[in-house]
Design a protein around this motif. Structure first.
Motif, PDB file in Angstrom:
ATOM      1  N   ARG A 160      34.520  32.205  31.990  1.00 53.70           N
ATOM      2  CA  ARG A 160      33.244  32.073  32.682  1.00 53.70           C
ATOM      3  C   ARG A 160      33.352  32.750  34.052  1.00 53.70           C
ATOM      4  N   SER A 161      32.217  33.270  34.493  1.00 47.23           N
ATOM      5  CA  SER A 161      32.188  33.858  35.831  1.00 47.23           C
ATOM      6  C   SER A 161      31.238  33.034  36.698  1.00 47.23           C
TER       7      SER A 161
ATOM      8  N   SER B  61      29.231  26.829  38.110  1.00 43.10           N
ATOM      9  CA  SER B  61      28.728  28.153  37.746  1.00 43.10           C
ATOM     10  C   SER B  61      27.394  28.004  37.017  1.00 43.10           C
ATOM     11  N   GLN B  62      26.447  28.888  37.326  1.00 43.30           N
ATOM     12  CA  GLN B  62      25.124  28.850  36.684  1.00 43.30           C
ATOM     13  C   GLN B  62      25.123  29.646  35.380  1.00 43.30           C
ATOM     14  N   TYR B  63      26.245  30.289  35.067  1.00 40.95           N
ATOM     15  CA  TYR B  63      26.277  31.229  33.946  1.00 40.95           C
ATOM     16  C   TYR B  63      27.013  30.635  32.757  1.00 40.95           C
ATOM     17  N   PRO B  64      26.694  31.117  31.535  1.00 41.65           N
ATOM     18  CA  PRO B  64      27.270  30.504  30.339  1.00 41.65           C
ATOM     19  C   PRO B  64      28.748  30.827  30.158  1.00 41.65           C
TER      20      PRO B  64
ATOM     21  N   THR C 247      29.980  39.823  29.734  1.00 39.81           N
ATOM     22  CA  THR C 247      29.711  40.662  28.558  1.00 39.81           C
ATOM     23  C   THR C 247      30.863  40.486  27.586  1.00 39.81           C
TER      24      THR C 247
ATOM     25  N   HIS D 235      27.924  36.050  37.229  1.00 38.20           N
ATOM     26  CA  HIS D 235      27.120  36.752  36.237  1.00 38.20           C
ATOM     27  C   HIS D 235      27.452  36.254  34.837  1.00 38.20           C
ATOM     28  N   THR D 236      26.597  36.692  33.882  1.00 41.34           N
ATOM     29  CA  THR D 236      26.869  36.374  32.489  1.00 41.34           C
ATOM     30  C   THR D 236      27.875  37.390  31.964  1.00 41.34           C
TER      31      THR D 236
END
Lengths: 817, 358
Positions: free
Chosen positions: A785-786, A722-725, A792, A789-790
């Motif tokens: 984690r997704s 995943s590229q998201y935090p 919320t 997307h990041t």
């Protein structure tokens, strides 16, 4: 076979330097274990003369002698001085010439001569008997030499006995080389030279014919292929001539008397074992005597000439006089029929006993003789008569016997020897060397074969004394060994059309070891054997392990079966280390287990991997605090191993019940993958440890390696990260002690949905006041984690609340504030 | 005093202020004092309105230059202080590097396994497979199929462990046995795997088989009732004794070192013909002769030979079409030679002190 250099020299021209001959023997397949110089052992042994002989002051059977050793002992002024020697022999007088071993001599049998005190009187050496010098069996007193013998002459010089002996190891396929003639022939083949042997012939035949007085019957044909007997009458038993004693000594044969020595001498010369019987000990009926070769009865008793009464098995071969046994066929003569000083008439036996039967008799009785060694390798049946005649001729010559006319020869079925086609192309194909046809013909001829050319091939008839050459390939071996293996050019085959390398199973087996070593375990090996009841001893169930594989002939009581688990052996290693002051033990073993089957001959063999941990990883150090190795260290290793092998659906469930009585209840788990039980991990039950003599806690595991390999998955394709935090959220939940971690994790995971990436337990806390009696707080770090997307904070909060609610409800727990 | 004079004075003051700042807070205070919105430069700029219009550009330029100068001073001082702080921190963190490192605990492979894997890798490298067979086997596979005569001494219960046969006569190729022997035994050699392999595979065969074997030898410094052999077998068209030599020379050089020499001594084994033993030049004396090699310069390491045609026939392989070679080496012997092991029993105790050495 000890080969006398002096003796061999009389038969064939050989190199001056024994080392050269030895090297050639080794090159062509006769291993030379040692090159001995016979006579070396006579250092510090000299001829001497007894000057005075006085009774020992403190003994009634010893004498104190003054012995003149010429210039071998000098006084302070450099003048010859006699030695004082205490001697127990009774057969000498002052003035006798004798043999004295001075201080520093080492006599046969590694007898070292030192300055000594015998009942308080100093003795500076020893007066020797023939036997003490290794020269013969006469032990009745010290050797008395002729009156004209000088004093102080080195004994080796006096007897002229210096000889070089090559101690050769003859391979079991070469019975012919267990004789001097055979070694002469072999030497001739190596050097491409002739050899010559002069054999004595009988001069006169007198008296009653052998076959008139004696008959021979082979009652058990399987025992004996040929039996030749010949009588010599009116022999004078006495010592053998020096030349024969010297040769026998060189070959390691102890001289007895002339008749026995002659049979041994001819055996060493020709390879045909012989036996001389005192004919008078054979039962006589109506002026007739019999020789019957028969099988022994079960438990029949027989006393061999070494004085030992032996209990025989049915089938062992006996020579009898028709009434009682006189010899153990092919192995050893009997006590009652041996040649004594008063023997007058002798029967010489020259027979060919069956190789296999002789071998069994000799082995089963642990009785190995020069004769049995030769018979079990097969002697040349065509030579029996000639050898008997040579023997009788020597008895006639040396012991003054009268040879009876003729002989008895029972020879049932002479073997035929077929000629063999030897293809030149095949020689080249096997050897990988272009050995010249002339060399092939010459070598085989030298070895005693009849060789005829057949185009570019050969027709070869091997000699009767080479039972090891029935096939073309056997001849090729002869050619190659004489030509020289060292001369063949080394090549490496191309292995075309063949793919090598390790199989998946083999690679995975290596990997299991690599992982366990990376986990800090040392690999060990223990014995595949097991003690009876080794599993029961530690409370390990034998169920599912088959019946034990039981040895018929175990060496020791602790190794009578084959193992059905690796654990007992590893626990022994723990105990061993503990006993040797090494408390920190981390071992694993990969090995075979043997599961016997009630109605099958062969057991099932499985592979197992097991480990033991005891103590801690290391002694305390300045930088690290090590903990005692307990259950979770073992479990962790098993988890890591299974994860590395990518085994799926791994579960641990409490190992309970009789099957696991060797493990401590509550600290033991069964290891599963889906529904398959892979093995177990746990702390060894204190009672089991006590049974093995181990003080420290031991964590152990044992897994079925075959199942691990079967369950191992290959590496899957690459997956995108995943590229998201990620967002981490803790969850501490207070539950009853009975709620398991596995249960909580499963509930969290199933409630977590897609967003929950990971669950990690980071604390377990118990406190009767803060947490409550019978309760514990389990704190987990949850990672959200997704992939697209990041997240919320609302999304995370919602997911987390869902987990909290579901889990709390499910286990009747509450969130710890 | 003109603005210009003020500027000159400011430069002096700025230098003092920056130099006097000995921590980050003081330096920040200096920056605010000098360059801040209510700072000295800003103050001067504000005075610009009082100048004659023609003087303004000159003054503006000078003020900007001054600003840059001060910024430079501040930057320089920041760098200096960082360097000093780092220097201090590094000095503080310095350790006695002779203290022992924190080592991960890695286990050691058993010496015999190391040798076996090394041999496997050598032979896999020249196209061999690694085969295995049962350790509890039958007398047919362990002896008879390997051309051992029925009365061969090695078959006796003195030299072979026999196993109680739970169903006598049921094995493939049952045989008649003397008292104390049976069809079922602990293999005494890995050579039986030759037969198993030739029965299950067709030539070309290029294989080695490392494995445990058992013999009734009481354990002492030089003997174990259980030890390991590495068997090799090649069966292919056109295999010669030269191929055997080349292969074993290669193996010996890989295993013992390139400078080692080999010697092929004719010998006798029932299952090979011609047979030989291979010696390797002594590593202690380099072949000159010493106590270790009993003054021969050579050390015996393995037995080998061309596969006897009878063995090929027993496995249904035509010896006219195919030839082959076989060899066997003792792993414990290699270990003893390479590492000068005084007592083979140490291989079996699991002694951590021993295992940690290798």
């Amino acid at each position: 076979m000890r080969v006398s250099y002096d003796w061999l020299k009389t038969m064939i021209d050989i190199p001056e330097d024994p080392k050269t001959l030895s090297d050639e023997y080794i090159r062509t397949g006769t291993e030379v274990e040692a090159i001995d110089t016979v006579g070396e052992s006579f250092d510090h042994v000299v001829t001497a003369k007894v000057l005075t002989k006085t009774p020992h002051p403190d003994s009634d059977h010893m004498y104190v002698c003054s012995v003149d050793v010429g210039d071998k002992n000098l006084d302070a002024d450099g003048n010859p001085a006699p030695l004082q020697i205490v001697c127990g022999a009774q057969n000498f007088e002052a003035g006798d010439h004798i043999v004295t071993a001075m201080i520093g001599a080492v006599l046969p049998g590694d007898v070292k001569i030192k300055k000594s005190k015998l009942r308080g009187v100093v003795s500076m050496g020893m007066n020797c008997s023939a036997r003490e010098l290794g020269l013969g069996g006469d032990h009745s007193g010290i050797m008395i030499l002729p009156e004209d013998t000088p004093c102080g002459m080195p004994f080796a010089e006096y007897v002229g006995s210096s000889d070089t002996v090559l101690d050769c190891e003859i391979t079991p396929n070469r019975p012919d080389c267990l004789s001097m003639i055979g070694m002469a022939r072999e030497t001739g083949a190596i050097f491409d030279r002739d050899f010559h042997v002069e054999l004595p012939a009988i001069k006169a035949e007198t008296g009653r014919a052998t076959d008139d007085e004696l008959s021979v019957e082979i009652a058990d044909e399987g025992l004996c292929d040929r039996y030749v007997a010949r009588i010599v009458r009116n022999v004078k038993v006495g010592p053998s001539p020096d030349w024969m004693v010297k040769r026998l000594n060189a070959l390691g044969v102890r001289p007895h008397n002339n008749i026995v020595d002659i049979t041994n001498y001819v055996m060493m010369l020709t390879g045909q074992p012989l036996h001389a019987f005192d004919l008078d000990t054979f039962a006589e009926r109506d002026g007739h005597r019999r020789v019957v070769v028969r099988a022994a009865q079960q438990d029949e008793k027989f006393t061999t000439l070494d004085g030992e009464e032996r209990t025989l098995d049915a089938g062992m071969g006996l020579i009898t006089d028709g009434e009682r046994p006189v010899a153990l066929a092919g192995v050893m003569g009997g006590m009652d029929s041996e040649i004594e000083d008063d023997t007058v008439d002798v029967m010489v036996e020259s027979a060919c006993f069956n190789a296999g039967r002789t071998s069994h008799t000799s082995r089963d009785l642990s009785l190995i003789s020069d004769a049995s060694i030769r018979f079990e390798r097969q002697v040349d049946e065509t030579g029996c008569v000639d050898v008997a005649n040579v023997t009788c001729a020597l008895i006639e010559e040396i012991a003054g016997g009268e040879v009876a006319p003729g002989y008895v020869d029972v020879f049932r079925a002479p073997k035929t020897i077929d000629s063999i086609k030897l293809r030149l192309a095949r020689v080249h194909a096997i050897c990988g060397a272009d050995i010249e046809p002339d060399f092939i013909e010459r070598s085989l001829t030298r070895l005693g074969c009849t060789v005829e050319r057949d185009g570019e091939d050969f027709m070869v008839t091997p000699p009767s004394f080479r039972p090891d050459l029935p096939r073309e390939i056997d001849l090729i071996e002869e050619v190659l060994r004489l030509w020289g293996m060292g001369r063949v050019t080394a090549t490496i085959p191309a292995a075309k059309n063949h793919i090598g390398g390790l199989t998946r199973e083999q690679k995975l087996t290596r990997k299991v070891g690599e992982i366990l070593r990376a986990c800090g375990l040392n690999e060990t090996t223990t014995f595949g054997f097991a003690a009876p009841g080794d599993l029961e001893k530690i409370g390990m169930s034998t169920e599912g392990r088959g019946c034990p594989v039981v040895l018929m002939n175990p060496l020791v009581a602790e190794q009578t079966e084959m193992r059905r688990s690796l654990l007992p052996g590893l626990l022994q290693s723990v105990a061993y280390n503990e006993a040797h002051g090494t408390p920190n033990v981390h071992l694993y073993e990969v090995g075979s287990l043997f599961h016997g089957r009630e109605n099958a001959s062969l057991p099932k063999e499985t592979k197992s991997v097991a480990g033991v941990l005891s103590g801690q990883w290391s002694e305390q150090s300045w930088s690290m605090k090590y903990r005692k190795l307990r259950f979770f260290f073992g479990k962790g290793i098993v988890e890591e191993l299974l994860a590395q092998l990518r085994i799926e659906k791994v579960r641990f469930r409490p190992a309970e019940g009789e099957g696991y009585a060797f493990l401590q209840p509550g600290r033991a788990a069964e290891v599963l993958s889906g529904g398959t039980v892979l093995g177990w991990v746990g702390e060894i039950h204190p009672e089991a440890r006590e049974a093995m003599g181990i003080d420290e806690v031991v964590v152990a595991f044992e897994l079925d390696l075959d199942k691990l390999i079967k369950g191992a998955r290959n590496q899957e394709n690459y997956r995108e990260f995943s590229q998201y935090p990620a967002v981490e959220h803790d969850l501490a939940i207070v539950v009853d002690n009975s709620v398991t971690c596995e249960d909580l994790e499963r509930r969290i995971t199933s409630a977590g949905g897609k967003l929950l990436e990971g669950v990690r337990l980071f604390d377990v806390y118990r406190d009767p006041v803060r947490v409550g009696v019978g309760k514990k707080s389990m704190a987990f770090a949850l990672t959200y984690r997704s992939d697209d997307h990041t997240l919320t904070s609302e999304e995370v909060e919602k997911a987390h609340q869902k987990i909290v609610t579901k889990v709390c409800k499910g286990v009747n727990g509450e969130v710890r504030g | 005093m003109s603005l210009i004079d003020d500027l000159v004075k400011l430069e002096e003051e700025a230098k003092e202020l920056v130099a006097g700042a000995d921590d980050a807070a003081k330096l920040e205070a200096a920056r605010v004092e000098l360059l801040g919105r209510k700072g000295r430069i800003t103050g001067l700029m504000r005075m610009m309105g009082k100048l004659a219009p023609e003087d303004r550009p000159v003054m503006g330029k000078r003020a900007n230059e001054m600003r840059q100068l001060i910024e430079g001073m501040l930057d320089e001082r920041t760098t200096e202080m960082k360097a000093a702080a780092l220097k201090h921190a590094l000095e503080h963190e310095a350790v006695d590097i002779t203290l022992p490192g924190i080592r991960p605990q890695i286990g050691h492979q058993h010496l015999i396994k190391q040798i076996i894997e090394e041999a496997e890798d050598i032979f896999c490298g020249i196209g061999y497979t690694v085969e295995s067979g049962p350790m509890v086997d039958t007398s047919y596979y362990n002896f008879t199929a390997l051309n051992a005569p029925m009365d061969h001494p090695s078959r006796s219960a003195r030299d072979t462990f026999y196993v109680v046969d739970n169903n006598p006569g049921s094995v493939a190729h049952p045989e008649a046995h003397a008292h104390g022997e049976s069809d079922v035994l602990l293999r005494t050699q890995t050579s039986g795997v030759q037969i198993h392999t030739m029965e299950s595979q067709k030539p070309p065969i290029y294989m080695i088989c490392p494995g445990t074997v058992y013999r009734p030898d009481t354990a002492d410094a030089c003997h174990l009732p259980q030890f390991n052999q590495i068997e090799g077998l090649v069966v292919d068209e056109g295999i010669t004794f030269g191929d055997l030599k080349g292969t074993l020379d290669y193996f010996v050089k890989c295993m013992f070192g390139e400078d080692r020499k080999t010697r092929y001594r004719p010998h006798f084994f029932p299952f090979t013909e011609p047979s030989c033993e291979v010696d390797v030049s002594c590593h202690v004396c380099g072949g000159k002769g010493c106590n270790f090699c009993k003054h021969s310069g050579w050390i015996e390491i393995l037995g080998c030979g061309m596969v006897d045609p009878n063995v090929l026939i027993n496995c249904g392989i035509d010896p006219e079409k195919y030839t082959g070679f076989a060899f066997g080496i003792g792993a414990e012997r290699v270990a003893a030679l390479r590492y000068d092991l005084p007592d083979l029993r140490t291989l079996m105790t699991g002694d951590m002190r021993f295992l940690n050495q290798f």
